[in-house]
Design a protein around this motif. Structure first.
Motif, short mmCIF file in Angstrom:
data_model
loop_
_atom_site.label_atom_id
_atom_site.label_comp_id
_atom_site.label_asym_id
_atom_site.label_seq_id
_atom_site.Cartn_x
_atom_site.Cartn_y
_atom_site.Cartn_z
N PRO A 93 0.82 -1.21 0.00
CA PRO A 93 0.00 0.00 0.00
C PRO A 93 0.86 1.27 0.00
CG PRO A 93 0.08 -0.91 2.20
CD PRO A 93 0.83 -1.86 1.31
N SER A 96 -2.71 7.15 0.62
CA SER A 96 -3.93 7.28 -0.18
C SER A 96 -3.88 8.48 -1.11
CB SER A 96 -5.14 7.41 0.75
OG SER A 96 -6.32 7.48 -0.02
N ASN A 100 -7.17 5.82 -3.55
CA ASN A 100 -6.46 4.64 -4.03
C ASN A 100 -5.17 4.42 -3.25
OD1 ASN A 100 -8.27 4.04 -6.22
ND2 ASN A 100 -7.46 5.87 -7.21
N LYS A 101 -4.97 3.17 -2.80
CA LYS A 101 -3.77 2.83 -2.03
C LYS A 101 -2.87 1.82 -2.75
CE LYS A 101 -5.52 3.63 2.61
NZ LYS A 101 -5.62 3.08 3.96
N TYR A 102 -3.39 1.17 -3.79
CA TYR A 102 -2.67 0.10 -4.47
C TYR A 102 -2.59 0.36 -5.97
CZ TYR A 102 -3.46 -2.35 -0.11
OH TYR A 102 -3.49 -2.69 1.22
N PRO A 120 -8.45 1.13 -4.84
CA PRO A 120 -8.57 1.40 -3.40
C PRO A 120 -8.22 0.19 -2.53
CG PRO A 120 -10.74 1.15 -4.40
CD PRO A 120 -9.74 1.12 -5.52
N THR A 121 -8.43 -1.04 -3.05
CA THR A 121 -8.15 -2.25 -2.27
C THR A 121 -7.35 -3.23 -3.11
OG1 THR A 121 -10.19 -3.30 -3.00
CG2 THR A 121 -10.31 -2.02 -0.96
N ASN A 122 -6.90 -4.31 -2.46
CA ASN A 122 -6.16 -5.34 -3.18
C ASN A 122 -6.84 -6.69 -3.03
OD1 ASN A 122 -5.58 -5.75 -0.50
ND2 ASN A 122 -3.41 -6.17 -0.81
N ASP A 123 -8.13 -6.73 -3.35
CA ASP A 123 -8.88 -7.98 -3.19
C ASP A 123 -9.25 -8.57 -4.56
OD1 ASP A 123 -11.29 -6.69 -4.11
OD2 ASP A 123 -11.54 -5.86 -2.10
#
Length: 146
Positions: A93, A96, A100-102, A120-123
């Motif tokens: 990460p 922000s 977005n962090k990723y 925004p996520t890493n899923d």
């Protein structure tokens, strides 16, 4: 895989492209026929036609057969087409930025084509959405182009 059945001059052009075109390699009849199948085409006499083409190919006939005493140790060559093999990974990460962090990065191994997207996520949900968008935009072409 659904294959398009072709005939006549179109079949000859496809076979020639897969044998001696930019992605061909003057391979034998069976491998040339496999390239045609892998490209999404079919016709009933494909193996016979591929054999006839190889026996008429001047380049192949000049090369001749290599005797066992002339053989060198062989290194296997990975056979793949453009957009067949991808590497994909997240970066982050990070602090922000606009939520977005990723960064999700995908690279085609053969062409080195890079696609990246801030997320925004890493899923798995965002990966699936990214890949659907990517593959919807990229059209993989076979060894034969009209």
């Amino acid at each position: 895989m659904i294959r398009r059945c072709v005939a006549g001059q179109e079949a000859v052009d496809i076979l020639t492209a897969c044998h001696s075109g930019p992605t061909g390699g003057h391979y034998g009849a069976n491998y040339t026929a496999k390239k045609v199948f892998d490209s999404g085409f079919y016709w009933p006499t494909i193996y016979k036609d591929a054999h006839d083409l190889v026996t008429r190919c001047d380049t192949c006939q000049r090369q001749g057969k290599i005797l066992q005493r002339d053989e060198m140790p062989q290194n296997s060559i990975q056979v793949c087409e453009i957009f067949d093999v991808w590497g994909i990974d997240f970066m982050g990460p990070f602090p922000s930025s606009r939520g977005n962090k990723y960064i999700l990065v995908a690279v085609d191994y053969l062409s080195k084509w890079v696609e990246a997207k801030a997320l925004p996520t890493n899923d798995a949900r965002v990966v699936c959405k990214f890949l659907k968008s990517l593959f919807a935009r990229i059209r993989v072409h076979s060894c034969y182009h009209k």
